[in-house]
Design a protein around this motif. Sequence first.
Motif, PDB file in Angstrom:
ATOM      1  N   LYS A   5       0.847  -1.191   0.000  1.00  0.00           N
ATOM      2  CA  LYS A   5       0.000   0.000   0.000  1.00  0.00           C
ATOM      3  C   LYS A   5       0.882   1.239   0.000  1.00  0.00           C
ATOM      4  CE  LYS A   5      -3.722  -2.477   0.552  1.00  0.00           C
ATOM      5  NZ  LYS A   5      -4.504  -2.832  -0.592  1.00  0.00           N
ATOM      6  N   ARG A   7       0.436   5.498   0.665  1.00  0.00           N
ATOM      7  CA  ARG A   7      -0.433   6.586   1.099  1.00  0.00           C
ATOM      8  C   ARG A   7      -0.410   7.689   0.041  1.00  0.00           C
ATOM      9  NH1 ARG A   7      -2.708   8.287   5.827  1.00  0.00           N
ATOM     10  NH2 ARG A   7      -1.735   6.554   6.939  1.00  0.00           N
ATOM     11  N   VAL A   8      -1.601   8.162  -0.340  1.00  0.00           N
ATOM     12  CA  VAL A   8      -1.734   9.267  -1.290  1.00  0.00           C
ATOM     13  C   VAL A   8      -2.801  10.227  -0.774  1.00  0.00           C
ATOM     14  CG1 VAL A   8      -1.046   7.892  -3.303  1.00  0.00           C
ATOM     15  CG2 VAL A   8      -3.451   8.059  -2.705  1.00  0.00           C
ATOM     16  N   THR A   9      -2.786  11.416  -1.284  1.00  0.00           N
ATOM     17  CA  THR A   9      -3.810  12.395  -0.972  1.00  0.00           C
ATOM     18  C   THR A   9      -4.650  12.590  -2.225  1.00  0.00           C
ATOM     19  OG1 THR A   9      -2.356  13.502   0.592  1.00  0.00           O
ATOM     20  CG2 THR A   9      -4.230  14.772  -0.233  1.00  0.00           C
ATOM     21  N   LEU A  10      -5.972  12.490  -2.073  1.00  0.00           N
ATOM     22  CA  LEU A  10      -6.881  12.608  -3.199  1.00  0.00           C
ATOM     23  C   LEU A  10      -7.924  13.684  -2.934  1.00  0.00           C
ATOM     24  CD1 LEU A  10      -7.644   8.808  -3.653  1.00  0.00           C
ATOM     25  CD2 LEU A  10      -6.095  10.177  -5.032  1.00  0.00           C
ATOM     26  N   THR A  11      -8.414  14.263  -3.998  1.00  0.00           N
ATOM     27  CA  THR A  11      -9.566  15.153  -3.916  1.00  0.00           C
ATOM     28  C   THR A  11     -10.690  14.468  -4.662  1.00  0.00           C
ATOM     29  OG1 THR A  11      -8.108  17.071  -3.896  1.00  0.00           O
ATOM     30  CG2 THR A  11     -10.429  17.453  -4.456  1.00  0.00           C
ATOM     31  N   LEU A  12     -11.788  14.197  -3.944  1.00  0.00           N
ATOM     32  CA  LEU A  12     -12.907  13.448  -4.507  1.00  0.00           C
ATOM     33  C   LEU A  12     -14.184  14.262  -4.426  1.00  0.00           C
ATOM     34  CD1 LEU A  12     -12.153  10.094  -2.645  1.00  0.00           C
ATOM     35  CD2 LEU A  12     -11.572  10.648  -5.015  1.00  0.00           C
ATOM     36  N   ASP A  13     -15.125  13.940  -5.291  1.00  0.00           N
ATOM     37  CA  ASP A  13     -16.443  14.565  -5.208  1.00  0.00           C
ATOM     38  C   ASP A  13     -17.074  14.201  -3.868  1.00  0.00           C
ATOM     39  OD1 ASP A  13     -16.119  15.520  -7.778  1.00  0.00           O
ATOM     40  OD2 ASP A  13     -17.386  13.995  -8.704  1.00  0.00           O
ATOM     41  N   SER A  33     -10.763   3.889   2.411  1.00  0.00           N
ATOM     42  CA  SER A  33      -9.602   3.545   1.579  1.00  0.00           C
ATOM     43  C   SER A  33      -9.829   2.231   0.838  1.00  0.00           C
ATOM     44  CB  SER A  33      -8.342   3.439   2.431  1.00  0.00           C
ATOM     45  OG  SER A  33      -7.964   4.711   2.900  1.00  0.00           O
ATOM     46  N   VAL A  36     -12.351   2.821  -2.014  1.00  0.00           N
ATOM     47  CA  VAL A  36     -11.717   3.495  -3.157  1.00  0.00           C
ATOM     48  C   VAL A  36     -10.787   2.519  -3.878  1.00  0.00           C
ATOM     49  CG1 VAL A  36     -10.103   5.333  -3.824  1.00  0.00           C
ATOM     50  CG2 VAL A  36     -11.940   5.819  -2.196  1.00  0.00           C
ATOM     51  N   ASN A  37     -10.026   1.718  -3.128  1.00  0.00           N
ATOM     52  CA  ASN A  37      -9.126   0.748  -3.735  1.00  0.00           C
ATOM     53  C   ASN A  37      -9.912  -0.245  -4.597  1.00  0.00           C
ATOM     54  OD1 ASN A  37      -6.118  -0.033  -3.470  1.00  0.00           O
ATOM     55  ND2 ASN A  37      -7.195  -1.993  -3.330  1.00  0.00           N
ATOM     56  N   LEU A  40     -11.018   1.483  -7.810  1.00  0.00           N
ATOM     57  CA  LEU A  40      -9.917   1.624  -8.762  1.00  0.00           C
ATOM     58  C   LEU A  40      -9.551   0.276  -9.389  1.00  0.00           C
ATOM     59  CD1 LEU A  40      -7.672   4.200  -6.880  1.00  0.00           C
ATOM     60  CD2 LEU A  40      -9.062   4.589  -8.922  1.00  0.00           C
TER      61      LEU A  40
END
Length: 95
Positions: A5, A7-13, A33, A36-37, A40
């Motif tokens: 894994k 770690r990332v930073t995302l901007t989601l609706d 998480s 979302v995984n 994707l």
Amino acid sequence: MSNAKKRVTLTLDAALVEVGNRAVATGTARSLSAWVNDALTSKVAHDRRLSALDAVLADYESEHGAITEEEMEAQARSDRGSAIRVASKDRPASA
């Protein structure tokens, strides 16, 4: 895919985050998480299937020529004619 894994930073609706959080609350997802995984992972599989379909169509068209709009319309009519109509409790089957 790897189980490692990152770690990332995302901007989601916001609406998507709400749906994901509901999945967690109802127990259909372990965490946002994980939800979302999974989404994707599904997207990757979908894109691979589309790519494979593109390759099949390209092979077919290289051998038989481009599929015309008329051929697609004729096939759609044929498919509609042979479709099995199933009634649901919300909408009865039409004759």
